[in-house]
Design a protein around this motif. Sequence first.
Motif, PDB file in Angstrom:
ATOM      1  N   ALA A   1       3.065   7.490 -79.396  1.00 32.51           N
ATOM      2  CA  ALA A   1       2.844   8.877 -79.844  1.00 32.51           C
ATOM      3  C   ALA A   1       3.060   8.994 -81.348  1.00 32.51           C
ATOM      4  O   ALA A   1       2.307   9.682 -82.053  1.00 32.51           O
ATOM      5  CB  ALA A   1       3.774   9.818 -79.084  1.00 32.51           C
ATOM      6  N   ARG A   2       4.082   8.302 -81.844  1.00 31.03           N
ATOM      7  CA  ARG A   2       4.335   8.350 -83.296  1.00 31.03           C
ATOM      8  C   ARG A   2       3.181   7.700 -84.060  1.00 31.03           C
ATOM      9  O   ARG A   2       2.720   8.214 -85.079  1.00 31.03           O
ATOM     10  CB  ARG A   2       5.658   7.654 -83.631  1.00 31.03           C
ATOM     11  CG  ARG A   2       6.871   8.546 -83.385  1.00 31.03           C
ATOM     12  CD  ARG A   2       8.127   7.972 -84.021  1.00 31.03           C
ATOM     13  NE  ARG A   2       8.661   6.848 -83.250  1.00 31.03           N
ATOM     14  CZ  ARG A   2       9.533   6.972 -82.250  1.00 31.03           C
ATOM     15  NH1 ARG A   2      10.007   8.157 -81.919  1.00 31.03           N
ATOM     16  NH2 ARG A   2       9.959   5.913 -81.603  1.00 31.03           N
ATOM     17  N   ASN A   3       2.701   6.566 -83.553  1.00 28.89           N
ATOM     18  CA  ASN A   3       1.575   5.887 -84.215  1.00 28.89           C
ATOM     19  C   ASN A   3       0.324   6.746 -84.168  1.00 28.89           C
ATOM     20  O   ASN A   3      -0.405   6.871 -85.161  1.00 28.89           O
ATOM     21  CB  ASN A   3       1.295   4.537 -83.540  1.00 28.89           C
ATOM     22  CG  ASN A   3       2.358   3.500 -83.850  1.00 28.89           C
ATOM     23  OD1 ASN A   3       3.179   3.705 -84.743  1.00 28.89           O
ATOM     24  ND2 ASN A   3       2.356   2.406 -83.123  1.00 28.89           N
ATOM     25  N   ALA A   4       0.063   7.341 -83.018  1.00 33.59           N
ATOM     26  CA  ALA A   4      -1.150   8.145 -82.845  1.00 33.59           C
ATOM     27  C   ALA A   4      -1.127   9.372 -83.753  1.00 33.59           C
ATOM     28  O   ALA A   4      -2.183   9.850 -84.197  1.00 33.59           O
ATOM     29  CB  ALA A   4      -1.292   8.576 -81.388  1.00 33.59           C
ATOM     30  N   ALA A   5       0.078   9.857 -84.029  1.00 31.50           N
ATOM     31  CA  ALA A   5       0.204  11.049 -84.875  1.00 31.50           C
ATOM     32  C   ALA A   5      -0.359  10.800 -86.273  1.00 31.50           C
ATOM     33  O   ALA A   5      -0.850  11.722 -86.933  1.00 31.50           O
ATOM     34  CB  ALA A   5       1.670  11.467 -84.963  1.00 31.50           C
ATOM     35  N   GLU A   6      -0.316   9.555 -86.696  1.00 29.95           N
ATOM     36  CA  GLU A   6      -0.827   9.192 -88.031  1.00 29.95           C
ATOM     37  C   GLU A   6      -2.269   9.677 -88.219  1.00 29.95           C
ATOM     38  O   GLU A   6      -2.653  10.160 -89.276  1.00 29.95           O
ATOM     39  CB  GLU A   6      -0.751   7.663 -88.137  1.00 29.95           C
ATOM     40  CG  GLU A   6      -0.810   7.089 -89.516  1.00 29.95           C
ATOM     41  CD  GLU A   6       0.344   7.566 -90.378  1.00 29.95           C
ATOM     42  OE1 GLU A   6       0.063   7.814 -91.558  1.00 29.95           O
ATOM     43  OE2 GLU A   6       1.481   7.723 -89.895  1.00 29.95           O
ATOM     44  N   ASN A   7      -3.081   9.513 -87.161  1.00 28.90           N
ATOM     45  CA  ASN A   7      -4.491   9.940 -87.228  1.00 28.90           C
ATOM     46  C   ASN A   7      -4.801  11.066 -86.239  1.00 28.90           C
ATOM     47  O   ASN A   7      -5.966  11.349 -85.975  1.00 28.90           O
ATOM     48  CB  ASN A   7      -5.407   8.749 -86.929  1.00 28.90           C
ATOM     49  CG  ASN A   7      -5.312   7.682 -88.002  1.00 28.90           C
ATOM     50  OD1 ASN A   7      -5.668   7.921 -89.147  1.00 28.90           O
ATOM     51  ND2 ASN A   7      -4.792   6.519 -87.635  1.00 28.90           N
ATOM     52  N   LEU A   8      -3.748  11.698 -85.718  1.00 29.54           N
ATOM     53  CA  LEU A   8      -3.897  12.787 -84.722  1.00 29.54           C
ATOM     54  C   LEU A   8      -4.836  12.382 -83.585  1.00 29.54           C
ATOM     55  O   LEU A   8      -5.749  13.126 -83.226  1.00 29.54           O
ATOM     56  CB  LEU A   8      -4.394  14.066 -85.388  1.00 29.54           C
ATOM     57  CG  LEU A   8      -3.360  14.842 -86.197  1.00 29.54           C
ATOM     58  CD1 LEU A   8      -3.988  16.102 -86.790  1.00 29.54           C
ATOM     59  CD2 LEU A   8      -2.162  15.226 -85.339  1.00 29.54           C
ATOM     60  N   ILE A   9      -4.633  11.194 -83.036  1.00 25.42           N
ATOM     61  CA  ILE A   9      -5.483  10.722 -81.933  1.00 25.42           C
ATOM     62  C   ILE A   9      -4.938  11.296 -80.626  1.00 25.42           C
ATOM     63  O   ILE A   9      -3.759  11.110 -80.305  1.00 25.42           O
ATOM     64  CB  ILE A   9      -5.494   9.176 -81.857  1.00 25.42           C
ATOM     65  CG1 ILE A   9      -5.930   8.583 -83.197  1.00 25.42           C
ATOM     66  CG2 ILE A   9      -6.416   8.709 -80.731  1.00 25.42           C
ATOM     67  CD1 ILE A   9      -5.767   7.067 -83.281  1.00 25.42           C
ATOM     68  N   PRO A  10      -5.786  11.993 -79.838  1.00 24.70           N
ATOM     69  CA  PRO A  10      -5.315  12.517 -78.548  1.00 24.70           C
ATOM     70  C   PRO A  10      -4.881  11.380 -77.617  1.00 24.70           C
ATOM     71  O   PRO A  10      -5.548  10.344 -77.542  1.00 24.70           O
ATOM     72  CB  PRO A  10      -6.537  13.234 -77.979  1.00 24.70           C
ATOM     73  CG  PRO A  10      -7.412  13.512 -79.167  1.00 24.70           C
ATOM     74  CD  PRO A  10      -7.177  12.382 -80.122  1.00 24.70           C
ATOM     75  N   CYS A  11      -3.764  11.598 -76.929  1.00 24.00           N
ATOM     76  CA  CYS A  11      -3.220  10.571 -76.022  1.00 24.00           C
ATOM     77  C   CYS A  11      -3.158  11.101 -74.603  1.00 24.00           C
ATOM     78  O   CYS A  11      -2.849  12.269 -74.377  1.00 24.00           O
ATOM     79  CB  CYS A  11      -1.791  10.208 -76.418  1.00 24.00           C
ATOM     80  SG  CYS A  11      -1.657   9.400 -78.005  1.00 24.00           S
ATOM     81  N   SER A  12      -3.430  10.233 -73.646  1.00 26.18           N
ATOM     82  CA  SER A  12      -3.154  10.519 -72.237  1.00 26.18           C
ATOM     83  C   SER A  12      -2.075   9.529 -71.808  1.00 26.18           C
ATOM     84  O   SER A  12      -2.274   8.314 -71.903  1.00 26.18           O
ATOM     85  CB  SER A  12      -4.439  10.316 -71.427  1.00 26.18           C
ATOM     86  OG  SER A  12      -4.146  10.301 -70.053  1.00 26.18           O
ATOM     87  N   PHE A  13      -0.948  10.047 -71.365  1.00 26.24           N
ATOM     88  CA  PHE A  13       0.189   9.192 -71.014  1.00 26.24           C
ATOM     89  C   PHE A  13       0.504   9.293 -69.522  1.00 26.24           C
ATOM     90  O   PHE A  13       0.749  10.394 -69.024  1.00 26.24           O
ATOM     91  CB  PHE A  13       1.452   9.618 -71.775  1.00 26.24           C
ATOM     92  CG  PHE A  13       1.454   9.249 -73.244  1.00 26.24           C
ATOM     93  CD1 PHE A  13       0.678   8.215 -73.731  1.00 26.24           C
ATOM     94  CD2 PHE A  13       2.261   9.943 -74.140  1.00 26.24           C
ATOM     95  CE1 PHE A  13       0.699   7.872 -75.084  1.00 26.24           C
ATOM     96  CE2 PHE A  13       2.289   9.609 -75.490  1.00 26.24           C
ATOM     97  CZ  PHE A  13       1.500   8.570 -75.966  1.00 26.24           C
ATOM     98  N   GLU A  14       0.510   8.168 -68.830  1.00 28.91           N
ATOM     99  CA  GLU A  14       0.999   8.112 -67.451  1.00 28.91           C
ATOM    100  C   GLU A  14       2.227   7.214 -67.452  1.00 28.91           C
ATOM    101  O   GLU A  14       2.119   6.000 -67.658  1.00 28.91           O
ATOM    102  CB  GLU A  14      -0.095   7.597 -66.511  1.00 28.91           C
ATOM    103  CG  GLU A  14      -1.229   8.605 -66.423  1.00 28.91           C
ATOM    104  CD  GLU A  14      -2.327   8.255 -65.438  1.00 28.91           C
ATOM    105  OE1 GLU A  14      -2.252   7.189 -64.807  1.00 28.91           O
ATOM    106  OE2 GLU A  14      -3.254   9.064 -65.315  1.00 28.91           O
ATOM    107  N   LEU A  15       3.390   7.817 -67.231  1.00 33.64           N
ATOM    108  CA  LEU A  15       4.649   7.129 -67.529  1.00 33.64           C
ATOM    109  C   LEU A  15       5.507   6.959 -66.281  1.00 33.64           C
ATOM    110  O   LEU A  15       5.012   6.998 -65.168  1.00 33.64           O
ATOM    111  CB  LEU A  15       5.384   7.899 -68.629  1.00 33.64           C
ATOM    112  CG  LEU A  15       4.517   8.215 -69.862  1.00 33.64           C
ATOM    113  CD1 LEU A  15       5.290   9.029 -70.874  1.00 33.64           C
ATOM    114  CD2 LEU A  15       3.962   6.943 -70.491  1.00 33.64           C
ATOM    115  N   GLY A  16       6.761   6.789 -66.491  1.00 31.19           N
ATOM    116  CA  GLY A  16       7.663   6.437 -65.398  1.00 31.19           C
ATOM    117  C   GLY A  16       8.061   7.624 -64.543  1.00 31.19           C
ATOM    118  O   GLY A  16       7.643   8.762 -64.767  1.00 31.19           O
ATOM    119  N   GLY A  17       8.867   7.339 -63.541  1.00 25.53           N
ATOM    120  CA  GLY A  17       9.334   8.399 -62.659  1.00 25.53           C
ATOM    121  C   GLY A  17      10.682   8.067 -62.051  1.00 25.53           C
ATOM    122  O   GLY A  17      11.206   6.952 -62.207  1.00 25.53           O
TER     123      GLY A  17
END
Length: 486
Positions: free
Chosen positions: A241-257
């Motif tokens: 997310a921090r890296n993507a913020a550099e170029n404001l790239i939309p992210c889809s995250f499927e993470l832990g539970g």
Amino acid sequence: MLAEVAGVRVDTRHWINGQRVASSATFDSVSPIDGSVIAQVSRGGQTEADAAVAAAKAAFRGWADLGPEGRAPLLFRLADLVEENIEELAQLETRDNGSLLRSHRRGVMPRVAMNIRYFADYALNRLHHPVFETRGHENHVSWDPSGVTAIITPWNAPLMLATWRVGPALAAGDTVVLKPPEWAPLTASYFADLTAEAGLPEGVFNVVQGLGPEAGAPLTLNSDVARICFTGSVPTAKVIARNAAENLIPCSFELGGKSPTVILDDADLDLAVDLAVEQYDNAGQVCLAGTRLLVQEGIADAFAERFAARAAAIRQGDPRDEDTQIGPNIHLAHIERVQGFVDRAREAGATVVYGGDVNSEIGTHYFRPTLIRDASPGSEILTDEVFGPVLTMQTFTTDAEGLALANGTEYGLAACVVTGSRQRAEEFCRDLVAGTIWVNCFFVRDLGAPFGGSRKSGVGREGGVWSFDFYADVKNTVYAPDGWKV
Ligand code: NAD
């Protein structure tokens, strides 16, 4: 660089612009079945990631311009090829990540084909473009391809989770760079050959193999990437997310539970035990697993007795044997992490009812099915994702207390509720925080249903139209009622 694994030949170099590309460095792919090195795999970095994104960027316009009608026949062919190669893919994946061969043959690999076919068909036949009126003006909504999608995936169901993203991305008209998991990289390489055989144009689908920070991170920092899809752990998601913020790239995250399996006191006990035992599937390496058993007082003792008897009978062993129910865990480093959770829980006063260590009679990678009770409220074994065959059991008195326990973590991926009353189920589910809730069932999945996690379990939803909302640039064109000359 060809490897032969379980009788299947696989080229383990990167796949960039329709070519095999090697790196000077390699990494080992290790089988958790017996700890042996089964392949050397190209270890990419910035250079390979940049080359793959450039290839995907160059291929984008042509792929987008084909439209759903032009893309669907190629994607249907790809799905057919997956089906024709189910045995090869199943053998490869089982050797590489240790999940059950029979599950790969009968469930997982057929689902890989479905991931491709379903979304190609959806784009072709079901993605309707609404038109509506505002003060005499016409709004025309369209789903335009957005560009290069970078897809980064985990090892617990490597090809199934990869194609759950690759399928809709390609169907939406995006081109793809896939970074597979370093602990189970092989099926992605094999799949790349199938994309070529299906006739996907060069550069439409690319694979960069390697370690996360070396091969994955450059993808997330590349300004030519339009979308990032990540499936994996919360700590990695924060970096991305921090890296993507550099170029404001939309992210889809499927993470832990840290999902709950809630058993109310009017539940069918046999069903409750069946559903609880299922939470050990894939040796506990399932993001959706309801690892926290929350059982209402009154039936807790009867449930615990029956559940312990069933859990003791679970057959753990070689995942290639037809009657094995639980195979190995992925990696020694991962097992050390799982063991750490269990040891710290025990030291903090919790009871390890059964299991609690590796079954060394089978091998080095087989953590026994484990149940922990009496953990103190708020302790890490009750709040953090273990991602191994470790369940906890807690009891509660009122439904409200059960709900508070169920919602009492930072996650919100899934939940399973077992009850004999439809009304109680509806009341309980209303305030339960989870992307997916199963009532009296588990793991029923429809590719058209929204899928994703609440809270720290994810960002966004995919499945059906929700996938296209993410991969496409949704556009509204407004036509005035007049001003036309022709
Ligand atoms: P992980 O976060 O360690 O790695 C996932 C992927 O990210 C790997 O390909 C890895 O190489 C890559 N990566 C690592 N560091 C990176 C970086 N700095 N930049 C870019 N990429 C990087 O996760 P894991 O251990 O492979 O997978 C287990 C986790 O995945 C668990 O938390 C599990 O719950 C989660 N998971 C979630 C879902 C879901 O649908 N919600 C499905 C399966 C697994």
